[in-house]
Design an enzyme around this catalytic site. Sequence first.
Site, PDB file in Angstrom:
ATOM      1  CG  HIS A 128      33.831  36.680  49.093  1.00  0.00           C
ATOM      2  ND1 HIS A 128      33.341  36.260  48.738  1.00  0.00           N
ATOM      3  CD2 HIS A 128      34.669  36.383  48.462  1.00  0.00           C
ATOM      4  CE1 HIS A 128      33.061  35.921  48.087  1.00  0.00           C
ATOM      5  NE2 HIS A 128      34.319  35.225  47.685  1.00  0.00           N
TER       6      HIS A 128
ATOM      7  CD  GLU B  70      38.142  38.051  46.430  1.00  0.00           C
ATOM      8  OE1 GLU B  70      37.816  36.802  46.057  1.00  0.00           O
ATOM      9  OE2 GLU B  70      36.793  38.261  46.861  1.00  0.00           O
TER      10      GLU B  70
ATOM     11  CG  ASP C  46      36.162  37.542  42.113  1.00  0.00           C
ATOM     12  OD1 ASP C  46      36.572  36.940  42.292  1.00  0.00           O
ATOM     13  OD2 ASP C  46      35.599  38.312  42.371  1.00  0.00           O
TER      14      ASP C  46
ATOM     15  CG  HIS D 281      32.745  35.427  41.359  1.00  0.00           C
ATOM     16  ND1 HIS D 281      31.595  34.598  41.778  1.00  0.00           N
ATOM     17  CD2 HIS D 281      33.337  35.536  43.054  1.00  0.00           C
ATOM     18  CE1 HIS D 281      32.187  33.628  42.061  1.00  0.00           C
ATOM     19  NE2 HIS D 281      33.169  33.731  42.793  1.00  0.00           N
TER      20      HIS D 281
ATOM     21  CG  ASP E  45      39.312  35.417  43.040  1.00  0.00           C
ATOM     22  OD1 ASP E  45      40.633  34.774  42.123  1.00  0.00           O
ATOM     23  OD2 ASP E  45      38.475  34.914  43.739  1.00  0.00           O
TER      24      ASP E  45
END
Length: 273
Positions: free
Chosen positions: A5, A25, A27, A41, A85
Amino acid sequence: WIMGHMVNAIYQIQEFVALGANSIEFDINFDTDANPIYTYHGVPCDCFRSCLHYEYFSDFLKALREHTLPGNPKYKENLVLFVFDLKTNSLYDSQAYAAGQKLAENIFQYYWANGEGMPVSGYLVLSIPNLQHYDLIKGFRETIKAKGHSELLNRVGYDFSANDNIPDVENAYKKVGIVNHVWQSDGITNCISRGLTRAKEAVSERDGGGVINKVYVWTIDKYQSMRDALDAGVDGIMTNYPDVLVEVLKEDAYKDRFRLARNYDDPFETFKV
């Protein structure tokens, strides 16, 4: 799938793979013209994590290519799946198509090297936080097709990440003609506990032959929460601690039921677990 993450810095790619992640993952932020600009993020983010790592998007894509290009010194054989994301909530609904176009342009140039040279081994999931932004998928697909490389779409999947009602998610896919390559996420920040009711609903839809091919939950960091998710039959767990999930998967209850996905596995193939 062990999904690392919030891997927003290039150096973290190696860090999360070393901990056992076969998926990461990150962003993606957009400017006011719907250009994807950087990985970031920001605050707030998950508990016990730094929220401020970032890279320019083009540099990050080049790094992803290096890590999934056979023969490259940085190649990681077991790094298979990338979850983009997409922070499109900063955009107007009318900009979704353009965001998809520009995302495709960047990925085609910097990750797929304009469709030239040795192919990379990674698969992509475009994770969209707003059901009204379904045209992003259309913009992405039409751009790749226009470049004469529709075969690359075999390596692309889709996810709507806002915990919407499953029938509403399915309707969004119908609007852009998507009938497969669908991951369904369910979750919330690790700072807050969330039940698995909706995740189980998504698993039932997957097993019933619906549009959903895979289900993952986020962000799960505790041993028991991981066990509960595996018991619910999910395909992937997004976590800040891949090494914890590696240990859980070795337990007697799971070692014969699950195995880690490898680079020869199709991340869009449905398995009933």
